[in-house]
Design a protein around this motif. Structure first.
Motif, PDB file in Angstrom:
ATOM      1  N   GLY A  30       0.791  -1.225   0.000  1.00 17.65           N
ATOM      2  CA  GLY A  30       0.000   0.000   0.000  1.00 17.65           C
ATOM      3  C   GLY A  30       0.821   1.271   0.000  1.00 17.65           C
ATOM      4  N   LEU A  31       1.766   1.373   0.944  1.00 14.33           N
ATOM      5  CA  LEU A  31       2.557   2.594   1.061  1.00 14.33           C
ATOM      6  C   LEU A  31       3.404   2.859  -0.182  1.00 14.33           C
ATOM      7  N   PRO A  32       4.156   1.867  -0.731  1.00 14.16           N
ATOM      8  CA  PRO A  32       4.926   2.143  -1.951  1.00 14.16           C
ATOM      9  C   PRO A  32       4.056   2.535  -3.139  1.00 14.16           C
ATOM     10  N   LEU A  33       2.900   1.865  -3.308  1.00 12.14           N
ATOM     11  CA  LEU A  33       2.025   2.218  -4.428  1.00 12.14           C
ATOM     12  C   LEU A  33       1.518   3.645  -4.296  1.00 12.14           C
ATOM     13  N   PHE A  34       1.138   4.033  -3.078  1.00 13.75           N
ATOM     14  CA  PHE A  34       0.655   5.397  -2.873  1.00 13.75           C
ATOM     15  C   PHE A  34       1.742   6.422  -3.185  1.00 13.75           C
ATOM     16  N   LEU A  35       2.947   6.205  -2.649  1.00 16.11           N
ATOM     17  CA  LEU A  35       4.042   7.144  -2.879  1.00 16.11           C
ATOM     18  C   LEU A  35       4.439   7.189  -4.359  1.00 16.11           C
ATOM     19  N   LEU A  36       4.342   6.046  -5.051  1.00 13.82           N
ATOM     20  CA  LEU A  36       4.633   6.022  -6.487  1.00 13.82           C
ATOM     21  C   LEU A  36       3.607   6.837  -7.258  1.00 13.82           C
ATOM     22  N   GLY A  37       2.336   6.717  -6.875  1.00 12.68           N
ATOM     23  CA  GLY A  37       1.289   7.509  -7.524  1.00 12.68           C
ATOM     24  C   GLY A  37       1.482   9.006  -7.295  1.00 12.68           C
ATOM     25  N   ILE A  38       1.864   9.383  -6.080  1.00  9.83           N
ATOM     26  CA  ILE A  38       2.129  10.790  -5.777  1.00  9.83           C
ATOM     27  C   ILE A  38       3.300  11.302  -6.621  1.00  9.83           C
ATOM     28  N   ARG A  39       4.313  10.490  -6.768  1.00 12.27           N
ATOM     29  CA  ARG A  39       5.474  10.896  -7.571  1.00 12.27           C
ATOM     30  C   ARG A  39       5.071  11.104  -9.029  1.00 12.27           C
ATOM     31  N   GLU A  40       4.175  10.242  -9.544  1.00 14.75           N
ATOM     32  CA  GLU A  40       3.705  10.407 -10.914  1.00 14.75           C
ATOM     33  C   GLU A  40       2.942  11.720 -11.067  1.00 14.75           C
ATOM     34  N   ALA A  95       3.404  17.356 -13.197  1.00 15.71           N
ATOM     35  CA  ALA A  95       3.115  18.694 -12.672  1.00 15.71           C
ATOM     36  C   ALA A  95       1.623  18.925 -12.465  1.00 15.71           C
ATOM     37  N   LEU A  96       0.941  17.938 -11.878  1.00 11.36           N
ATOM     38  CA  LEU A  96      -0.481  18.102 -11.582  1.00 11.36           C
ATOM     39  C   LEU A  96      -0.658  19.171 -10.514  1.00 11.36           C
ATOM     40  N   PRO A  97      -1.497  20.170 -10.748  1.00 13.00           N
ATOM     41  CA  PRO A  97      -1.679  21.243  -9.759  1.00 13.00           C
ATOM     42  C   PRO A  97      -2.126  20.698  -8.404  1.00 13.00           C
ATOM     43  N   LEU A  98      -1.740  21.408  -7.345  1.00 16.95           N
ATOM     44  CA  LEU A  98      -2.055  20.969  -5.992  1.00 16.95           C
ATOM     45  C   LEU A  98      -3.561  20.848  -5.784  1.00 16.95           C
ATOM     46  N   ARG A  99      -4.315  21.774  -6.363  1.00 14.85           N
ATOM     47  CA  ARG A  99      -5.772  21.743  -6.209  1.00 14.85           C
ATOM     48  C   ARG A  99      -6.353  20.451  -6.786  1.00 14.85           C
ATOM     49  N   ASP A 100      -5.855  20.054  -7.952  1.00 18.05           N
ATOM     50  CA  ASP A 100      -6.346  18.820  -8.573  1.00 18.05           C
ATOM     51  C   ASP A 100      -5.928  17.588  -7.774  1.00 18.05           C
ATOM     52  N   ARG A 101      -4.748  17.635  -7.171  1.00 17.70           N
ATOM     53  CA  ARG A 101      -4.327  16.514  -6.321  1.00 17.70           C
ATOM     54  C   ARG A 101      -5.283  16.329  -5.153  1.00 17.70           C
ATOM     55  N   PHE A 102      -5.621  17.443  -4.503  1.00 16.63           N
ATOM     56  CA  PHE A 102      -6.514  17.371  -3.343  1.00 16.63           C
ATOM     57  C   PHE A 102      -7.906  16.876  -3.745  1.00 16.63           C
ATOM     58  N   ILE A 103      -8.391  17.326  -4.896  1.00 12.18           N
ATOM     59  CA  ILE A 103      -9.707  16.881  -5.354  1.00 12.18           C
ATOM     60  C   ILE A 103      -9.705  15.365  -5.539  1.00 12.18           C
TER      61      ILE A 103
END
Length: 458
Positions: free
Chosen positions: A379-389, A394-402
């Motif tokens: 779980g943790l590696p997959l989540f961190l890998l998705g965040i890195r992608e 360069a996905l905007p912070l607002r879109d990340r939070f949504i």
């Protein structure tokens, strides 16, 4: 972008399942009698086969021990009994209970009351049955005061408890009894029955002298000490209880590192900007011009510090590792593999006489480490890998939070539904949810790295 969001969602679901589902299973174990709480200790004095080959104690032997014990004590014996009401008859798993049974086990009653110590002492002909058994025998659960017959002996129904299928049921191999009787009545109806385990409340220093206390009592009563196994319940409770919190603890460590790095970056960028501005301009004019920027940076610094401190406090826990779980040679990896899977491979001793929560404890000892490992290693590696992608595109912070809020809602609803379907407790510590989802938001908000080659050009 879809792949990155998918990785984030799967990682969050695995992490949430790892901690939340495991903690709910621990809570179910506690409710079934597995908990004694951190404020007191419990000793289990369980019998082992003696020279005669017969395991267990008679009702008189069990009472002899608990009468000599200074604290609360309880025991149960189990077996099959044939219950009859009118023209309907059913053979069910039943249990005879003795001592301060409600001090060790929480039974959820739909109506009526539990068997009291007075009823046990008076040998009252009373019984508490499950709602499933009541429906079968009477066609209704409104049966308080009615009678059932066991071997021509009539017993009055004083309580009804829930018997819905749940995770606890299959983890204990379905041995949850359908009827509870005073141990004295159970012995009269089934003289060959034996007590498999006696629970003894002990003093706060039981970890140090608990086994000595039990052995002293056995010696004073002239009971054979070699027919008893002594285990300290609090040790087992603490070990199982901490496993669902390993992942949040790791999250707290990651948040601490990221938070300090982020605060250092804010402080460093503020210092560099102010240093450059003061080199080319008047200090009063620079301070006036840069005041809004300075205020913004100070508020950001405080917010990051507060968020970091809060998440670290919520995620902290005190690790507990029993001495027998530490191998003599750390390089011996087979030791850990054996500890992880031994409860899946071994049949619990005295299966027919063991208490339901003890069977569940055997399952939890192997079930929770596997679930916890899935959250840590998958779980943790997959989540961190998705965040890195997300950062790489360069996905905007607002879109990340949504996207994160959608993932959080899905995780919360999916786990809530899963807990409901398997009958596990719905109330999970708010600090656990805050730690899990707070870490996800914190990791997503962490500033993008400065390396330009980590991003695609738009």
């Amino acid at each position: 972008m879809r792949l990155a969001t998918f990785l984030v969602a799967i990682g969050m679901l695995l992490m949430s399942f790892s901690s939340v589902f495991s903690e709910a299973a621990v809570m179910a174990w506690q409710q079934s009698g597995g908990t004694v709480g951190s404020e007191r200790f419990s000793l289990k004095a369980g019998s082992v086969p003696g020279p005669s080959g017969t395991a267990g104690f008679t009702d008189k032997e069990a009472n002899k021990l608990i009468e000599a014990w200074k604290g609360s004590a309880a025991y149960s014996m189990k077996g099959k009994l044939s219950l009859k009401a009118g023209n309907r008859q059913m053979e069910v798993e039943a249990a005879g209970i003795g001592g301060n049974f409600t001090d060790f086990t929480s039974i959820l009653l739909d109506r009526g009351s539990m068997i009291s110590e007075g009823s046990m002492e008076r040998r009252d002909q009373v019984v508490v049955i499950s709602d499933r058994l009541a429906e079968y025998l009477f066609g209704s659960t409104d049966v308080l005061g009615k009678e059932i017959s066991i071997q021509n002996t009539k017993l009055r129904i004083i309580g009804i408890y829930r018997s819905e299928d749940s995770l606890m049921e299959w983890m204990t191999k379905g041995v949850k009894p359908e009827a509870l009787l005073p141990s004295s009545m159970f012995t009269a109806l089934s003289p060959e029955s034996r007590v498999g385990t006696i629970l003894l409340e002990a003093s706060g220093d039981a970890l140090l002298i608990g086994e000595l206390e039990v052995n002293t009592t056995l010696r004073n009563l002239k009971l054979p000490m070699n027919e008893y196994k002594v285990a300290i319940g609090e040790k087992s409770f603490r070990l199982i209880q901490q496993l669902p919190r390993l992942l949040p603890a790791l999250m707290g460590l990651i948040v601490l590192v990221l938070g300090l790095m982020w605060m250092r970056r804010v402080a460093g960028s503020t210092y560099s900007r102010m240093k450059s501005a003061l080199q080319v301009g008047d200090s009063d004019e620079v301070m006036k011009r840069e005041r809004p920027y300075m205020l913004k940076q100070v508020l950001a610094f405080i917010a990051i510090g507060v968020s970091t401190g809060g998440l670290v406090l919520l995620a902290r826990f005190s690790p507990f590792i029993p001495a027998e779980f530490i191998p003599d040679r750390w390089i011996d990896l087979s030791f850990f593999r054996q500890k992880l899977f031994q409860h899946w491979q071994e049949q619990p001793p005295f299966f027919s006489q063991i208490l339901p929560y003890q069977l569940m404890e055997n399952r939890l000892n192997s079930y929770i480490p596997i679930v916890t490992t899935s959250g840590l290693l998958l779980g943790l590696p997959l989540f961190l890998l998705g965040i890195r992608e997300w950062r790489m595109i360069a996905l905007p912070l607002r879109d990340r939070f949504i996207r994160l809020f959608y993932c959080i809602a899905v995780c919360y609803l999916a786990l809530g539904l899963a807990l409901l379907l398997v009958g596990l407790p719905q109330f999970i510590s708010p600090s656990l949810w805050i730690t899990l989802f707070g870490f996800c938001l914190f990791a997503a908000a962490y500033p993008q790295p400065n390396r330009k080659d980590d991003y695609f050009e738009h």
